[in-house]
Design a protein around this motif. Sequence first.
Motif, mmCIF file in Angstrom:
data_model
loop_
_atom_site.group_PDB
_atom_site.id
_atom_site.type_symbol
_atom_site.label_atom_id
_atom_site.label_comp_id
_atom_site.label_asym_id
_atom_site.label_seq_id
_atom_site.Cartn_x
_atom_site.Cartn_y
_atom_site.Cartn_z
ATOM 1 N N CYS A 183 29.185 37.071 -53.614
ATOM 2 C CA CYS A 183 30.049 36.867 -52.934
ATOM 3 C C CYS A 183 30.516 35.569 -53.753
ATOM 4 O O CYS A 183 29.535 34.170 -54.631
ATOM 5 N N VAL A 184 32.072 35.896 -54.414
ATOM 6 C CA VAL A 184 32.404 34.972 -56.142
ATOM 7 C C VAL A 184 33.034 33.555 -55.159
ATOM 8 O O VAL A 184 33.635 32.781 -56.111
ATOM 9 N N HIS A 185 33.337 33.568 -54.178
ATOM 10 C CA HIS A 185 33.988 33.078 -53.090
ATOM 11 C C HIS A 185 33.313 31.440 -52.276
ATOM 12 O O HIS A 185 34.181 30.295 -52.240
ATOM 13 N N LYS A 186 32.115 31.477 -52.076
ATOM 14 C CA LYS A 186 30.961 30.615 -51.570
ATOM 15 C C LYS A 186 30.684 29.676 -51.839
ATOM 16 O O LYS A 186 31.042 28.679 -51.421
ATOM 17 N N LYS A 187 30.751 29.381 -53.239
ATOM 18 C CA LYS A 187 30.910 28.029 -54.048
ATOM 19 C C LYS A 187 31.738 27.036 -53.946
ATOM 20 O O LYS A 187 31.697 26.194 -53.440
ATOM 21 N N TYR A 188 33.202 27.788 -53.487
ATOM 22 C CA TYR A 188 34.180 26.624 -53.494
ATOM 23 C C TYR A 188 34.259 26.285 -52.341
ATOM 24 O O TYR A 188 34.808 24.973 -52.085
ATOM 25 N N TRP A 189 34.234 26.991 -51.203
ATOM 26 C CA TRP A 189 34.078 26.863 -49.788
ATOM 27 C C TRP A 189 32.654 25.490 -49.501
ATOM 28 O O TRP A 189 33.030 24.652 -48.844
#
Length: 205
Positions: A155-161
């Motif tokens: 998951c490359v999105h979690k860090k932003y959220w």
Amino acid sequence: MSAFLGPIHFWLYNKIQIQNEIVEDIINLSEEKSSKINLKKEADQRYGVSETRALEEVIDETNIHGWLQSLVSQVEYKLAYLVTILLEENKDILNDIEEIFFVKGREQSSKVGENSAAAYYKGMSDSLLDGMPCDQANSIVEEYNEDVKGGINTCVHKKYWDEVGGSIEKYYILRDAFIRGFLSETQYEYTKIDEITSTISVRKQ
């Protein structure tokens, strides 16, 4: 065209622009719903003004990878920030944001030239922003008859959220809405097997 630019750079930049369009639609929604915050101004101040000009006009040819990575991060932060702030104001607005994703998915689906599960899987991969190509965030696990099974490798999105205090679960709700829209006018349907695996298969009658 610059000799340094190849198809993969245009492919990635197009995916960034699709998510930029979604971000703009969410900003328009916030204005319609009379958000207490000027979200466009806030997002631009936090993360910078989004670049929408033709790639060959604006790319930093001395640092192509780094420049594109900065745009990926920018639009990922903006999406996570906007959705998180709007849901804090009004949790029911999630349905409206899902509709934005659904419509954008349906719009992108019309660009798929071949009627097959594999073609629609590729079309979704060509539309959804999943980090840089080297991240290899998703892949086809299995292909058989008219079914394609895909998996999330990372998951490359979690860090932003996480960084904006949001919930990655909301991102995947919105992603699913995009995929439903993408397949809504086709003979195929999307089924989640578990948190990392899903299939595209012929719609059951």
